[in-house]
Design a protein around this motif. Structure first.
Motif, PDB file in Angstrom:
ATOM      1  N   PRO A  20     -25.156  30.705   6.039  1.00  0.00           N
ATOM      2  CA  PRO A  20     -23.848  31.308   6.477  1.00  0.00           C
ATOM      3  C   PRO A  20     -23.835  32.560   5.517  1.00  0.00           C
ATOM      4  CG  PRO A  20     -23.467  29.337   5.221  1.00  0.00           C
ATOM      5  CD  PRO A  20     -24.764  29.238   5.598  1.00  0.00           C
ATOM      6  N   ASP A  21     -23.047  33.535   5.802  1.00  0.00           N
ATOM      7  CA  ASP A  21     -22.841  34.866   4.836  1.00  0.00           C
ATOM      8  C   ASP A  21     -22.294  34.162   3.589  1.00  0.00           C
ATOM      9  OD1 ASP A  21     -23.505  36.565   7.035  1.00  0.00           O
ATOM     10  OD2 ASP A  21     -21.514  35.973   7.944  1.00  0.00           O
ATOM     11  N   ALA A  38     -14.363  29.354  12.504  1.00  0.00           N
ATOM     12  CA  ALA A  38     -15.031  28.009  12.622  1.00  0.00           C
ATOM     13  C   ALA A  38     -13.822  27.025  12.183  1.00  0.00           C
ATOM     14  CB  ALA A  38     -16.068  28.010  11.779  1.00  0.00           C
ATOM     15  N   TYR A  81     -37.091  33.034  11.188  1.00  0.00           N
ATOM     16  CA  TYR A  81     -36.615  33.608   9.856  1.00  0.00           C
ATOM     17  C   TYR A  81     -37.258  32.972   8.520  1.00  0.00           C
ATOM     18  CZ  TYR A  81     -33.998  37.103  12.495  1.00  0.00           C
ATOM     19  OH  TYR A  81     -33.463  38.076  13.373  1.00  0.00           O
ATOM     20  N   GLU A  97     -19.058  30.492  17.052  1.00  0.00           N
ATOM     21  CA  GLU A  97     -19.430  31.885  16.695  1.00  0.00           C
ATOM     22  C   GLU A  97     -18.499  32.744  16.693  1.00  0.00           C
ATOM     23  OE1 GLU A  97     -21.174  34.340  15.441  1.00  0.00           O
ATOM     24  OE2 GLU A  97     -23.117  33.370  14.902  1.00  0.00           O
ATOM     25  N   LEU A  98     -18.512  33.990  16.040  1.00  0.00           N
ATOM     26  CA  LEU A  98     -17.655  34.705  16.208  1.00  0.00           C
ATOM     27  C   LEU A  98     -18.102  36.085  17.088  1.00  0.00           C
ATOM     28  CD1 LEU A  98     -15.941  35.149  12.524  1.00  0.00           C
ATOM     29  CD2 LEU A  98     -14.959  34.431  14.588  1.00  0.00           C
ATOM     30  N   LEU A 129     -14.875  31.568  18.304  1.00  0.00           N
ATOM     31  CA  LEU A 129     -13.544  31.309  17.513  1.00  0.00           C
ATOM     32  C   LEU A 129     -13.995  31.393  15.928  1.00  0.00           C
ATOM     33  CD1 LEU A 129     -10.332  30.355  17.715  1.00  0.00           C
ATOM     34  CD2 LEU A 129     -11.216  28.090  18.096  1.00  0.00           C
TER      35      LEU A 129
END
Ligand code: SAM
Length: 298
Positions: free
Chosen positions: A96-97, A75, A167, A47-48, A73
């Motif tokens: 993912p975005d 990916a 979700y 994850e960021l 970090l």
């Protein structure tokens, strides 16, 4: 801290087997469920977002999970630095975005060099499992996957009776279509141009003849070569020693750290990354120190 991987310190590549990875785990619901259902299997979350990492670490601690780890970090670099080829069983990418604007496509986690690396790290027979509600992103990913020639591709729609996250249940009840794409690795991917960073075992200090030119390097951006940019923001004096604040962008991996310059008895100086800055030791960082040493010593 239980479950937290400090990638700058740990021995690489990771030796965890069998291992599956989730990229961008968000609130961690999916990953925690997997880790609890498969205690014999290792899981790594990438994850960021610091908040997501904090939340996951709390759950790891509360539930006493010893098979779940996370790293903060990007990916691509996590797969690059931490994992070896053919070492991952399953890679999960949930919603993912999509970066739907054309000029943002290069941020997509499934752009050719990104998917190429995932395919390299995946065990032959292993799968990338992507879930998305974004049809254009799905089509883009399908196209990239086909071009790599590494996968058996299977596309399905997620059914309400499948195990769902909170979700997903909500989106399905709203009538959204959710896609599940499985990319099973059947052979190595075709090579594509990709960014590379080389780690080194040790960083060596660099000699600096004098500090007269120090004001000239402050606030300047140095392009050392393609993919390597150095900026020194400011300097602090401590007697005859100096501390510099530096930023290094190597490909798109950036590190901010302090550089220590120490006066020697011989009259010259020795420059090194400050022991108080934790850095990933890379060839680019050594190059940057050497460049700065020469620039100052002119
Ligand atoms: C739209 S959210 C999806 C979260 C979760 N997987 C879910 O299904 O609810 C995308 C997540 O990916 C993370 N992310 C985006 N780009 C990333 C990257 N390059 N490396 C690691 N994580 C990334 C974001 O921080 C965010 O938490």
């Amino acid at each position: 801290m239980q479950g937290y991987l400090n990638y700058k310190r740990i021995e690489k590549p990771l030796r965890l087997w069998p291992l599956s990875v989730e990229i961008g785990f968000g609130n961690g619901e999916f990953l925690v469920r997997l880790a609890r259902e498969h205690p014999e299997h290792y899981f790594l979350g990438i994850e960021l977002s610091g908040i997501s990492i904090e939340k996951l670490l709390k759950r790891i601690r509360d539930l006493g999970l010893t098979n779940l780890f996370c790293v903060r970090l990007d990916a691509y670099w996590a797969f690059w630095f931490l994992l070896s080829d053919e070492s991952v069983e399953t890679i999960y990418l949930n919603y993912p975005d999509p970066w739907f604007k054309k000029r943002h496509h290069r941020r997509r986690l499934t752009r050719p060099d990104r998917l190429w690396l995932l395919a390299r790290r995946l065990r032959t027979g292993g799968e990338i499992r992507l879930r998305t509600d974004d049809r254009p992103f799905l089509d883009y990913t399908l196209e990239v996957a086909e071009s790599l020639g590494a996968f058996e591709i299977r596309l399905t729609e997620i059914r309400p009776e499948a195990p769902l996250t909170k979700y997903e249940a909500k989106w399905l009840s709203e009538g959204k279509t959710l896609y599940a794409l499985s990319l099973k690795k059947v052979r190595p991917p075709a090579e594509v141009p990709h960014p590379e960073i080389e780690e080194v075992k040790e960083l060596f200090p660099v000699r600096v003849a004098h500090l007269e030119r120090l004001p000239e390097v402050l606030q300047r951006v140095f392009r050392l070569r393609e993919g390597l940019v150095l900026k020194i923001f400011r300097a602090w004096e401590h007697g005859e020693d100096r501390l510099l604040e530096a930023l290094l962008a190597e490909e798109d991996y950036t590190q901010q750290f302090m550089i220590f310059i120490r006066k020697r008895r011989q009259g010259d100086y020795l420059m090194d990354v400050s022991p108080f800055s934790e850095v990933l030791k890379t060839r680019g960082l050594q190059e940057a120190l050497e460049f700065l040493g020469k620039e100052l010593s002119k």
